[in-house]
Structures are given as C-alpha cells and as structure tokens.
Design a protein around this motif. Structure first.
Motif, short mmCIF file in Angstrom:
data_model
loop_
_atom_site.label_atom_id
_atom_site.label_comp_id
_atom_site.label_asym_id
_atom_site.label_seq_id
_atom_site.Cartn_x
_atom_site.Cartn_y
_atom_site.Cartn_z
N UNK A 1 0.45 -1.38 0.09
CA UNK A 1 0.00 -0.15 -0.05
C UNK A 1 0.99 1.34 -0.33
N UNK A 2 0.52 2.35 -0.86
CA UNK A 2 1.15 3.29 -0.66
C UNK A 2 0.88 4.29 0.12
N UNK A 3 1.99 4.72 1.11
CA UNK A 3 1.59 5.91 1.68
C UNK A 3 2.85 7.56 1.73
N UNK A 4 2.39 8.44 2.27
CA UNK A 4 2.71 9.62 1.91
C UNK A 4 2.35 10.59 3.19
N UNK A 5 3.56 11.62 3.04
CA UNK A 5 3.38 12.63 3.88
C UNK A 5 3.30 13.86 3.33
N UNK A 6 3.46 14.56 4.59
CA UNK A 6 2.73 16.13 3.77
C UNK A 6 3.23 17.21 3.98
N UNK A 7 3.16 18.27 3.48
CA UNK A 7 4.29 19.75 3.96
C UNK A 7 3.34 20.91 3.20
N UNK A 8 3.48 21.50 4.23
CA UNK A 8 2.59 23.13 3.73
C UNK A 8 3.42 24.07 4.24
N UNK A 9 3.49 25.15 3.45
CA UNK A 9 4.25 26.34 2.99
C UNK A 9 3.50 27.20 2.76
N UNK A 10 4.05 28.34 3.02
CA UNK A 10 3.34 29.85 3.58
C UNK A 10 4.20 30.96 2.35
N UNK A 11 3.30 31.34 1.72
CA UNK A 11 3.85 32.40 1.65
C UNK A 11 3.58 33.50 1.27
N UNK A 12 4.15 35.35 1.63
CA UNK A 12 3.41 36.35 1.96
C UNK A 12 3.91 36.29 0.50
N UNK A 13 2.06 37.61 0.14
CA UNK A 13 3.28 38.32 -1.02
C UNK A 13 2.63 39.89 -0.47
N UNK A 14 4.08 39.72 -0.59
CA UNK A 14 4.82 41.37 -0.13
C UNK A 14 5.35 42.17 -0.66
N UNK A 15 6.02 41.76 -1.78
CA UNK A 15 6.57 42.31 -2.53
C UNK A 15 6.66 41.35 -3.67
N UNK A 16 8.07 42.91 -4.66
CA UNK A 16 7.53 42.23 -6.13
C UNK A 16 8.10 40.82 -6.72
N UNK A 17 8.99 40.57 -5.62
CA UNK A 17 9.13 39.14 -6.46
C UNK A 17 8.84 38.27 -5.62
N UNK A 18 7.64 38.00 -4.74
CA UNK A 18 7.41 37.06 -4.17
C UNK A 18 6.14 35.56 -4.70
N UNK A 19 6.64 36.05 -6.45
CA UNK A 19 6.06 35.21 -7.10
C UNK A 19 6.74 34.20 -7.53
N UNK A 20 8.35 35.08 -7.29
CA UNK A 20 9.59 34.10 -7.90
C UNK A 20 10.31 33.42 -6.94
N UNK A 21 9.56 33.83 -5.89
CA UNK A 21 10.35 33.58 -5.00
C UNK A 21 9.60 31.64 -4.45
N UNK A 22 8.44 32.08 -5.08
CA UNK A 22 7.42 30.85 -5.21
C UNK A 22 8.01 29.86 -5.92
N UNK A 23 7.76 30.34 -6.93
CA UNK A 23 8.69 29.53 -8.30
C UNK A 23 9.81 28.62 -7.46
#
Length: 64
Positions: free
Chosen positions: A1-23
């Motif tokens: 049986x397959x098993x998984x692990x999970x992670x959660x990331x938060x990305x505040x959108x406060x700077x112009x480069x935020x989307x590039x940082x997220x990517x």
C-alpha cells in the motif's frame, strides 16, 4: 500500500519578487519529490498563498 507524507508552505505576497521566490521554492521541493496538491490564496491583509504538498514515502528498509 502506498503511503504519503505532507508539507505546508506559506508565501506572503508582500514584495514584487514574491511570485519568483514562490516558484523557486516550489521547484526546489519538486526536485525533492514533493508534489503540489492544493493552493489556498487570500488577498486579505496580504496573507498570500498557502501551498499543500505531498510525496510518497518509501517503506523502512526499502532500496528504491
């Protein structure tokens, strides 16, 4: 049986480069085997994006 692990990331959108940082961060996690399952976005109070990821785990003692 397959098993998984999970992670959660938060990305505040406060700077112009935020989307590039997220990517860049998501590409790094992808290289580690993580896959984006869902993204929650909020423009209220510049909360930004919360990203939920998962990856398959390998059984203990497995040589994969």
């Amino acid at each position: 049986m397959k098993t998984f692990e999970y992670d959660i990331l938060s990305f505040p959108m406060t700077r112009k480069t935020s989307l590039a940082d997220m990517q860049a961060s998501l590409n790094a996690k992808g290289a580690e085997g993580w896959e984006v399952v869902s993204i929650s976005s909020s423009e209220f109070a510049n909360v930004g994006h919360t990203v939920f990821l998962k990856r398959e785990t390998t059984p203990a003692g497995s040589k994969t």
